[in-house]
Motif scaffolding. Sequence first.
Motif, mmCIF file in Angstrom:
data_model
loop_
_atom_site.group_PDB
_atom_site.id
_atom_site.type_symbol
_atom_site.label_atom_id
_atom_site.label_comp_id
_atom_site.label_asym_id
_atom_site.label_seq_id
_atom_site.Cartn_x
_atom_site.Cartn_y
_atom_site.Cartn_z
ATOM 1 N N VAL A 182 0.839 -1.205 0.000
ATOM 2 C CA VAL A 182 0.000 0.000 0.000
ATOM 3 C C VAL A 182 0.871 1.250 0.000
ATOM 4 C CG1 VAL A 182 -1.712 1.295 1.314
ATOM 5 C CG2 VAL A 182 -1.938 -1.177 1.087
ATOM 6 N N ALA A 183 1.946 1.254 0.796
ATOM 7 C CA ALA A 183 2.838 2.412 0.820
ATOM 8 C C ALA A 183 3.546 2.601 -0.507
ATOM 9 C CB ALA A 183 3.857 2.249 1.945
ATOM 10 N N GLY A 187 -0.607 4.843 -1.211
ATOM 11 C CA GLY A 187 -1.834 4.880 -0.443
ATOM 12 C C GLY A 187 -1.647 5.537 0.915
ATOM 13 N N LEU A 188 -2.760 5.882 1.535
ATOM 14 C CA LEU A 188 -2.776 6.522 2.852
ATOM 15 C C LEU A 188 -3.056 5.458 3.912
ATOM 16 C CD1 LEU A 188 -2.686 9.157 4.499
ATOM 17 C CD2 LEU A 188 -5.167 9.336 4.159
ATOM 18 N N ILE A 189 -2.174 5.335 4.899
ATOM 19 C CA ILE A 189 -2.274 4.329 5.946
ATOM 20 C C ILE A 189 -2.594 5.024 7.258
ATOM 21 C CG2 ILE A 189 -1.103 2.430 7.127
ATOM 22 C CD1 ILE A 189 0.739 2.176 4.743
ATOM 23 N N LEU A 190 -3.564 4.496 7.963
ATOM 24 C CA LEU A 190 -3.984 5.053 9.251
ATOM 25 C C LEU A 190 -3.655 4.057 10.353
ATOM 26 C CD1 LEU A 190 -5.490 7.077 11.069
ATOM 27 C CD2 LEU A 190 -7.627 5.907 10.445
ATOM 28 N N PHE A 191 -2.882 4.488 11.370
ATOM 29 C CA PHE A 191 -2.532 3.670 12.536
ATOM 30 C C PHE A 191 -3.390 4.137 13.705
ATOM 31 C CE2 PHE A 191 1.105 3.228 9.804
ATOM 32 C CZ PHE A 191 1.555 1.934 10.022
ATOM 33 N N VAL A 192 -4.088 3.190 14.328
ATOM 34 C CA VAL A 192 -5.007 3.497 15.423
ATOM 35 C C VAL A 192 -4.613 2.659 16.632
ATOM 36 C CG1 VAL A 192 -7.403 3.534 16.187
ATOM 37 C CG2 VAL A 192 -6.854 3.973 13.789
ATOM 38 N N GLY A 193 -4.466 3.316 17.781
ATOM 39 C CA GLY A 193 -4.191 2.639 19.054
ATOM 40 C C GLY A 193 -4.450 3.609 20.192
ATOM 41 N N ASN A 194 -5.547 3.418 20.896
ATOM 42 C CA ASN A 194 -5.948 4.394 21.916
ATOM 43 C C ASN A 194 -5.955 3.815 23.320
ATOM 44 O OD1 ASN A 194 -8.213 2.764 21.575
ATOM 45 N ND2 ASN A 194 -9.252 4.283 20.315
ATOM 46 N N ARG A 195 -5.151 2.798 23.583
ATOM 47 C CA ARG A 195 -4.980 2.318 24.948
ATOM 48 C C ARG A 195 -3.836 3.065 25.625
ATOM 49 N NH1 ARG A 195 -5.642 -4.318 25.062
ATOM 50 N NH2 ARG A 195 -7.859 -4.374 24.516
ATOM 51 N N ALA A 196 -3.776 2.912 26.930
ATOM 52 C CA ALA A 196 -2.730 3.605 27.689
ATOM 53 C C ALA A 196 -1.353 3.081 27.297
ATOM 54 C CB ALA A 196 -2.960 3.409 29.189
ATOM 55 N N GLY A 197 -0.455 3.997 26.941
ATOM 56 C CA GLY A 197 0.915 3.634 26.597
ATOM 57 C C GLY A 197 1.143 3.350 25.129
ATOM 58 N N GLN A 198 0.107 3.377 24.293
ATOM 59 C CA GLN A 198 0.274 3.052 22.883
ATOM 60 C C GLN A 198 0.498 4.285 22.006
ATOM 61 O OE1 GLN A 198 -3.102 0.769 21.579
ATOM 62 N NE2 GLN A 198 -2.589 -1.013 22.826
ATOM 63 N N ASP A 199 0.466 5.472 22.594
ATOM 64 C CA ASP A 199 0.547 6.677 21.778
ATOM 65 C C ASP A 199 1.912 6.827 21.111
ATOM 66 O OD1 ASP A 199 1.699 6.937 24.208
ATOM 67 O OD2 ASP A 199 0.916 8.926 24.668
ATOM 68 N N ARG A 200 2.982 6.516 21.850
ATOM 69 C CA ARG A 200 4.329 6.720 21.281
ATOM 70 C C ARG A 200 4.589 5.782 20.107
ATOM 71 N NH1 ARG A 200 8.984 6.416 25.426
ATOM 72 N NH2 ARG A 200 10.079 7.001 23.541
ATOM 73 N N ASP A 261 -6.557 4.262 2.792
ATOM 74 C CA ASP A 261 -6.504 3.061 1.966
ATOM 75 C C ASP A 261 -6.232 1.804 2.781
ATOM 76 O OD1 ASP A 261 -6.792 4.254 -0.702
ATOM 77 O OD2 ASP A 261 -4.925 5.267 -0.181
ATOM 78 N N LEU A 262 -5.736 1.980 4.003
ATOM 79 C CA LEU A 262 -5.475 0.841 4.889
ATOM 80 C C LEU A 262 -5.521 1.349 6.318
ATOM 81 C CD1 LEU A 262 -4.599 -2.152 5.281
ATOM 82 C CD2 LEU A 262 -2.229 -1.346 5.198
ATOM 83 N N GLY A 326 8.300 0.444 1.803
ATOM 84 C CA GLY A 326 7.451 0.683 0.638
ATOM 85 C C GLY A 326 7.577 2.101 0.113
ATOM 86 N N GLN A 327 7.641 3.084 0.998
ATOM 87 C CA GLN A 327 7.818 4.467 0.558
ATOM 88 C C GLN A 327 9.170 4.665 -0.118
ATOM 89 O OE1 GLN A 327 5.599 6.792 0.565
ATOM 90 N NE2 GLN A 327 4.019 6.031 1.982
ATOM 91 N N GLN A 328 10.179 4.000 0.391
ATOM 92 C CA GLN A 328 11.500 4.117 -0.223
ATOM 93 C C GLN A 328 11.513 3.514 -1.631
ATOM 94 O OE1 GLN A 328 14.605 2.383 2.128
ATOM 95 N NE2 GLN A 328 16.250 3.068 0.762
ATOM 96 N N ARG A 329 10.871 2.372 -1.812
ATOM 97 C CA ARG A 329 10.804 1.776 -3.145
ATOM 98 C C ARG A 329 9.996 2.643 -4.102
ATOM 99 N NH1 ARG A 329 9.923 -3.088 -0.229
ATOM 100 N NH2 ARG A 329 7.703 -2.936 -0.722
#
Length: 385
Positions: A182-183, A187-200, A261-262, A326-329
């Motif tokens: 996808v990269a 494409g546009l990739i969205l990372f989701v993680g909203n538990r404690a400690g997952q922000d970094r 896109d993902l 993928g972005q590098q390629r």
Amino acid sequence: MILRRVAIRHARRFIAPPANIWTRFFATEIDVQSLQDTVDGIETELNSSVRETRSIESQAQNHQIQYVPQIDVRTLATQNLRKDGTATAYQHHRRQQKLTKPLGTSISPHYEPHRLVTDPPCPLDITLELLLASQAHLGHKTSHWNPANSRYIFGIRQGIHIISLDVTAAHLRRACRVVSGVAESGGLILFVGNRAGQDRCVVRAAEMAEGCHLFDRWTPGSITNGYQILQACRTKVVDEFDRTIPGYGKELADLPALKPDLVVCLNPLENWVLLHECGLNAIPTIGIIDTDANPTWVTYPIPANDDSLRCVQVISGVLGRAGEEGQQRRRERAAQGDITYTPTDLRGAEDSGKRQKQTPEIGRANVQGPAASGGRLRAQDEEIQ
């Protein structure tokens, strides 16, 4: 008889005391010489005490008040350091440390928690030892399991399901290929993680894959009703080398909101609304599926322990590295003149956006379509609120 004789014999001694005692008691003669010596001694002591008193009074009258000077604590401490040699000893200690630093044993390799975020592993570094050390094999109690996860479970240990690490490694490698593809396609990739400690780890993965991140609550309807909710989000047009192309402000204002896109979801149980919206809009998803989750919620499940922060950091870091590759390629192919995405005309996208304003249903083809002259649309804000 014996007692009587003893009393008669000793009574004479007590009745007749010595004559000199009675003579001294009744005598009236006084020893004048001894009395005179006593008086002279008393006068001498009085005179000496008077002289001492006068000398003390004279000293008190002649004494002047002397004020104590103020003491500088820092100066005194510096002088004490110089006197006892503390500073010199410390400098000598530092020199010895510098000389003896390469000597001795070194513990290598050892676990450094921050390295999973600052320098995450690559997809080629996925091993069973890494997954085992990150506690990816630990599931939930047998009473909490979802029967759809039976093919991912290795066995039961003390009432807890054990996830097969072979299956975890295989599914994680497959997810890495999906993210990398996808990269590479822009494409546009969205990372989701909203538990404690997952922000970094979520932010770091999005930075490497050049996508978006979300570590707060998902707003329901951001995909199905994105024109109303995400209309304030800014977009921009970039070329194949991610350089901003100016002059499309009016066209971008009439376009509908961008859709990913993902979507990579690190905690599917709390974001089931997001996964449902992605399913309605045919957006592929990747998620960490524990033994109590439903693997049919996501397109590419990764069976692992979603309660372990170290496991989540490993998986998000590996997926972020895959997106970076993928972005590098994509850039390397663009430098050779090979564009990995199909450019479209913004005029057609503008007309499509005007038509979509009148209809509640938003089409998929016109949301993440590339721009004209080899350009494509990108979200200007990395974080989706």
